[in-house]
Design an enzyme around this catalytic site. Structure first.
Site, short mmCIF file in Angstrom:
data_model
loop_
_atom_site.label_atom_id
_atom_site.label_comp_id
_atom_site.label_asym_id
_atom_site.label_seq_id
_atom_site.Cartn_x
_atom_site.Cartn_y
_atom_site.Cartn_z
N HIS A 12 -0.22 8.94 4.44
CA HIS A 12 -1.59 8.76 5.01
C HIS A 12 -1.79 8.26 6.74
O HIS A 12 -2.92 7.56 6.84
CB HIS A 12 -2.41 9.12 4.64
N HIS A 59 -11.12 3.63 3.60
CA HIS A 59 -10.43 2.17 3.87
C HIS A 59 -11.54 1.81 4.71
O HIS A 59 -11.91 0.94 5.92
CB HIS A 59 -10.07 2.47 5.34
N HIS A 193 5.06 -0.33 1.21
CA HIS A 193 4.72 -1.08 2.94
C HIS A 193 3.46 -2.74 2.10
O HIS A 193 3.48 -2.64 0.98
CB HIS A 193 4.25 -0.13 3.40
N GLU A 240 -0.55 1.93 -3.50
CA GLU A 240 -1.25 3.95 -3.35
C GLU A 240 -0.25 3.77 -3.97
O GLU A 240 -0.83 5.19 -4.03
CB GLU A 240 -1.12 3.70 -1.14
#
Length: 280
Positions: A12, A59, A193, A240
């Site tokens: 995403h 976020h 990441h 995530e």
């Protein structure tokens, strides 16, 4: 009765939204990623879900570091995309399904998951990038969307096992809904990441690909990792991937792999796509 038609995984990352806004899907850098979504769209055209539950992490649009729920579900009539400061044009609101959402959240609480209930909820790129990837070529959104936010930002985080169990409870809740509805679960985020610190920019394709294989055939493999172990392999933001387990837990034990695609790097991220169907 409501029926789960399958599950999808997707990144995403906001740069995907920026690429779509600027029509860069055929650009040399972006084409290898976007080519992976063709079969996903074909499958969605075939199964035609009515409702998409999108598992993502907020976020800072709804929940800042001072107040972060572990699990939060939208129970609103509509969900508005808001400016996150990325310069990405906001997208049209997504229609929700209040009756369905309230039923699901009630059943989840009865299953001892203490959900935060959001009767108003703005949605950021974590929710809208997947919506845009799946249905952005349509004139209007052809599905109703339900946001299911998981805390992957402010420690302590839920474990992989807890997320898998949430998916199991979600399956029971959805399938107990008395009205006819076809539901697709979309687990978003990841794969490996890290955005900060000495390991910023880390990508671990070997772990990513093994994780994708295990999500299909042995999802409990990932539940045996602590959060610290997942982050050691996949980077801090790689945590995530626990949101994929919410999707996977909502499917049957055995699933049929319809499509698999992996590409790295995309904005310093390993991006994985899966399309899974229940195999009774």
């Amino acid at each position: 009765m409501a029926k789960i038609v399958g599950g999808i995984t997707t990144s995403h990352i906001p740069s995907i939204g920026n690429a779509m806004a600027n029509h860069l899907q055929q650009d040399d850098y972006w084409k290898p990623l976007f080519d992976g979504y063709g079969p996903v769209k074909e499958w969605l055209e075939e199964v035609k879900p009515d409702i998409a539950i999108i598992v993502y992490n907020d976020h800072g649009l709804n929940f800042f570091l001072d107040t972060v729920p572990t699990f939060a579900m939208g129970c609103a009539r509509e969900y508005y995309n808001d400016d996150e400061g990325w310069g990405i044009p906001t997208l049209a609101p997504v229609q929700g399904d209040e009756e369905f959402s309230w039923h699901v959240v009630q059943k989840l609480i009865e299953s001892e998951f203490d959900m935060t209930i959001c009767q108003e909820m703005k949605v950021d790129h974590g929710f809208m990038v997947p919506m845009n990837l799946m249905w952005g070529d349509k004139e209007t959104w052809p599905v109703k969307g339900i946001p299911l936010a998981v805390n992957t930002v402010q420690h302590p985080l839920p474990s992989a096992l807890r997320c898998f169990k949430l998916g199991k409870a979600l399956k029971t809740a959805i399938e107990s809904y008395p009205e006819d509805a076809k539901v697709v679960l979309i687990g978003t985020g990841g794969l490996s990441h890290q955005l900060q610190g000495e390991r910023a920019g880390i990508i671990n394709p070997d772990f990513d690909i093994e994780t994708m294989d295990k999500i299909v055939n042995d999802p409990e493999w990932l539940t045996r990792f602590s959060n610290a172990e997942i982050m050691e392999h996949a980077g801090t933001e790689g945590i995530e991937v626990i949101m994929w387990l919410v999707m996977r837990g909502a499917l049957t034990d055995n699933v049929k792999l319809i499509h698999k695609h992996y590409h790295a790097p995309v904005s310093n991220t390993g991006a994985g796509i899966l399309v899974l169907e229940n195999d009774e």
